[in-house]
Scaffold this motif. Structure first.
Motif, PDB file in Angstrom:
ATOM      1  N   PHE A   1      22.201  12.936 -21.918  1.00  0.00           N
ATOM      2  CA  PHE A   1      22.636  14.180 -21.278  1.00  0.00           C
ATOM      3  C   PHE A   1      21.934  14.343 -19.923  1.00  0.00           C
ATOM      4  O   PHE A   1      22.573  14.594 -18.894  1.00  0.00           O
ATOM      5  CB  PHE A   1      22.310  15.358 -22.199  1.00  0.00           C
ATOM      6  CG  PHE A   1      22.831  16.692 -21.745  1.00  0.00           C
ATOM      7  CD1 PHE A   1      23.987  17.222 -22.290  1.00  0.00           C
ATOM      8  CD2 PHE A   1      22.154  17.442 -20.786  1.00  0.00           C
ATOM      9  CE1 PHE A   1      24.465  18.466 -21.898  1.00  0.00           C
ATOM     10  CE2 PHE A   1      22.618  18.680 -20.382  1.00  0.00           C
ATOM     11  CZ  PHE A   1      23.781  19.196 -20.931  1.00  0.00           C
ATOM     12  N   TYR A   2      20.630  14.205 -19.902  1.00  0.00           N
ATOM     13  CA  TYR A   2      19.870  14.372 -18.666  1.00  0.00           C
ATOM     14  C   TYR A   2      20.154  13.250 -17.675  1.00  0.00           C
ATOM     15  O   TYR A   2      20.142  13.468 -16.458  1.00  0.00           O
ATOM     16  CB  TYR A   2      18.375  14.454 -18.975  1.00  0.00           C
ATOM     17  CG  TYR A   2      17.993  15.736 -19.680  1.00  0.00           C
ATOM     18  CD1 TYR A   2      18.239  16.971 -19.093  1.00  0.00           C
ATOM     19  CD2 TYR A   2      17.398  15.718 -20.946  1.00  0.00           C
ATOM     20  CE1 TYR A   2      17.909  18.157 -19.734  1.00  0.00           C
ATOM     21  CE2 TYR A   2      17.062  16.892 -21.595  1.00  0.00           C
ATOM     22  CZ  TYR A   2      17.320  18.111 -20.987  1.00  0.00           C
ATOM     23  OH  TYR A   2      16.988  19.274 -21.624  1.00  0.00           O
ATOM     24  N   HIS A   3      20.422  12.049 -18.177  1.00  0.00           N
ATOM     25  CA  HIS A   3      20.788  10.938 -17.288  1.00  0.00           C
ATOM     26  C   HIS A   3      22.069  11.270 -16.534  1.00  0.00           C
ATOM     27  O   HIS A   3      22.200  10.944 -15.340  1.00  0.00           O
ATOM     28  CB  HIS A   3      20.978   9.659 -18.111  1.00  0.00           C
ATOM     29  CG  HIS A   3      21.531   8.516 -17.319  1.00  0.00           C
ATOM     30  ND1 HIS A   3      20.808   7.867 -16.331  1.00  0.00           N
ATOM     31  CD2 HIS A   3      22.758   7.907 -17.349  1.00  0.00           C
ATOM     32  CE1 HIS A   3      21.549   6.918 -15.799  1.00  0.00           C
ATOM     33  NE2 HIS A   3      22.740   6.920 -16.393  1.00  0.00           N
ATOM     34  N   PHE A   4      23.001  11.910 -17.217  1.00  0.00           N
ATOM     35  CA  PHE A   4      24.248  12.317 -16.574  1.00  0.00           C
ATOM     36  C   PHE A   4      23.958  13.246 -15.398  1.00  0.00           C
ATOM     37  O   PHE A   4      24.539  13.103 -14.316  1.00  0.00           O
ATOM     38  CB  PHE A   4      25.144  13.010 -17.609  1.00  0.00           C
ATOM     39  CG  PHE A   4      26.569  13.162 -17.183  1.00  0.00           C
ATOM     40  CD1 PHE A   4      27.519  12.225 -17.541  1.00  0.00           C
ATOM     41  CD2 PHE A   4      26.972  14.257 -16.430  1.00  0.00           C
ATOM     42  CE1 PHE A   4      28.847  12.367 -17.159  1.00  0.00           C
ATOM     43  CE2 PHE A   4      28.285  14.413 -16.042  1.00  0.00           C
ATOM     44  CZ  PHE A   4      29.225  13.462 -16.398  1.00  0.00           C
ATOM     45  N   TYR A   5      23.046  14.180 -15.596  1.00  0.00           N
ATOM     46  CA  TYR A   5      22.716  15.130 -14.526  1.00  0.00           C
ATOM     47  C   TYR A   5      21.964  14.462 -13.384  1.00  0.00           C
ATOM     48  O   TYR A   5      22.052  14.902 -12.229  1.00  0.00           O
ATOM     49  CB  TYR A   5      21.933  16.316 -15.091  1.00  0.00           C
ATOM     50  CG  TYR A   5      22.839  17.486 -15.366  1.00  0.00           C
ATOM     51  CD1 TYR A   5      23.210  18.348 -14.347  1.00  0.00           C
ATOM     52  CD2 TYR A   5      23.370  17.692 -16.633  1.00  0.00           C
ATOM     53  CE1 TYR A   5      24.071  19.400 -14.579  1.00  0.00           C
ATOM     54  CE2 TYR A   5      24.230  18.745 -16.882  1.00  0.00           C
ATOM     55  CZ  TYR A   5      24.585  19.599 -15.852  1.00  0.00           C
ATOM     56  OH  TYR A   5      25.454  20.631 -16.084  1.00  0.00           O
ATOM     57  N   LYS A   6      21.219  13.392 -13.667  1.00  0.00           N
ATOM     58  CA  LYS A   6      20.554  12.654 -12.588  1.00  0.00           C
ATOM     59  C   LYS A   6      21.579  12.053 -11.635  1.00  0.00           C
ATOM     60  O   LYS A   6      21.360  12.014 -10.418  1.00  0.00           O
ATOM     61  CB  LYS A   6      19.660  11.558 -13.182  1.00  0.00           C
ATOM     62  CG  LYS A   6      18.407  12.083 -13.855  1.00  0.00           C
ATOM     63  CD  LYS A   6      17.574  10.947 -14.432  1.00  0.00           C
ATOM     64  CE  LYS A   6      16.332  11.481 -15.130  1.00  0.00           C
ATOM     65  NZ  LYS A   6      15.524  10.388 -15.739  1.00  0.00           N
TER      66      LYS A   6
END
Length: 264
Positions: free
Chosen positions: A53-58
């Motif tokens: 999930f956080y990788h997507f936002y990166k």
């Protein structure tokens, strides 16, 4: 989602280079899909999906940074969302609730369209949380008379819905229920409401009631479900109060303006 986002970014840069744009807009839709299916995993710090999930936002953060670097200093940038997100506790099917309470009837066991609503029905619901009284003179097969009968049914539905609670933990489902004229009536009609005059609902095409749920409860407009409450494959839902606008008026000086949309 990553594949689609990659193609969207690729397409965006393709068109970016085609013109000397007066206005250029990119709509990132993938965050909405991400949140509907993975929000709860992020909140629970899931050992696999939270990191993804956080990788997507990166990736999105990098895109915003790349855009800022490419914008000339005298050009403004605006970043905005149309809603926020929270964990979905349950979907709530108002038409099933209206059916269970005796306000809605169908001409067959598995209704699929509004044509399947029985003329004896008193009310039905459309997404999200809009409730219409089956009013004579307005609805195709209306059965409720304007005046006292209309107001009594509207008030009964409102009172019962405000008491609605989650059968699992007894949490209150409905935050508020508005009369249609409180939200949609024009200024002339609002003055009549203030003066306690009657507005004939037959001429109105807006809903008679609008239910707003507490966070975690998603009011649906499905005509039929086997249960009035369900937790489906979705685990994230929209919120009304978390939309935002970040306006960078001058890239060179990077001046940020965060606006409270409710007060605009």
């Amino acid at each position: 989602l990553l594949d689609v986002l990659e193609k969207r970014i690729e397409t965006m840069w393709h068109f970016w280079d085609q013109e000397n744009w007066d206005f250029f807009m990119t709509h990132i839709m993938e965050t909405d899909r991400l949140h509907h299916f993975f929000w709860e995993y992020m909140e629970q710090d899931h050992p696999v999906w939270a990191e993804k999930f956080y990788h997507f936002y990166k990736i999105i953060d990098k895109l915003i940074g790349d855009i800022i670097l490419k914008i000339p200093g005298d050009i403004s940038l605006m970043i905005l969302s149309d809603h926020g997100f929270t964990t979905l506790k349950k979907e709530v099917y108002l038409n099933r609730w209206l059916y269970d309470e005796g306000f809605l009837k169908f001409i067959n066991q598995k209704p699929e369209t509004l044509e399947d609503i029985h003329p004896d029905s008193k009310a039905y619901s459309l997404y999200p949380g809009r409730i219409y009284i089956n009013l004579k003179g307005r609805e195709k097969n209306g059965s409720v008379k304007s005046g006292l009968e209309y107001e009594q049914i509207r008030q009964e539905i409102r009172e019962k819905l405000l008491k609605l609670s989650d059968p699992e933990d007894q949490s209150k489902i409905i935050k508020n229920i508005y009369l249609g004229e409180e939200l949609y009536a024009n200024s002339v009609n609002r003055e009549l409401i203030t003066n306690n005059n009657f507005i004939d609902p037959v001429a109105n095409d807006y809903p008679d009631l609008v239910a707003v749920a507490n966070e975690g409860y998603d009011l649906k407009g499905n005509l039929w479900r086997d249960n009035p409450y369900e937790k489906t494959i979705f685990n994230g839902m929209h919120t009304y109060d978390d939309a935002f606008i970040v306006s960078i008026a001058d890239i060179d000086s990077v001046i940020y303006r965060i606006l409270d949309i409710d007060n605009l």
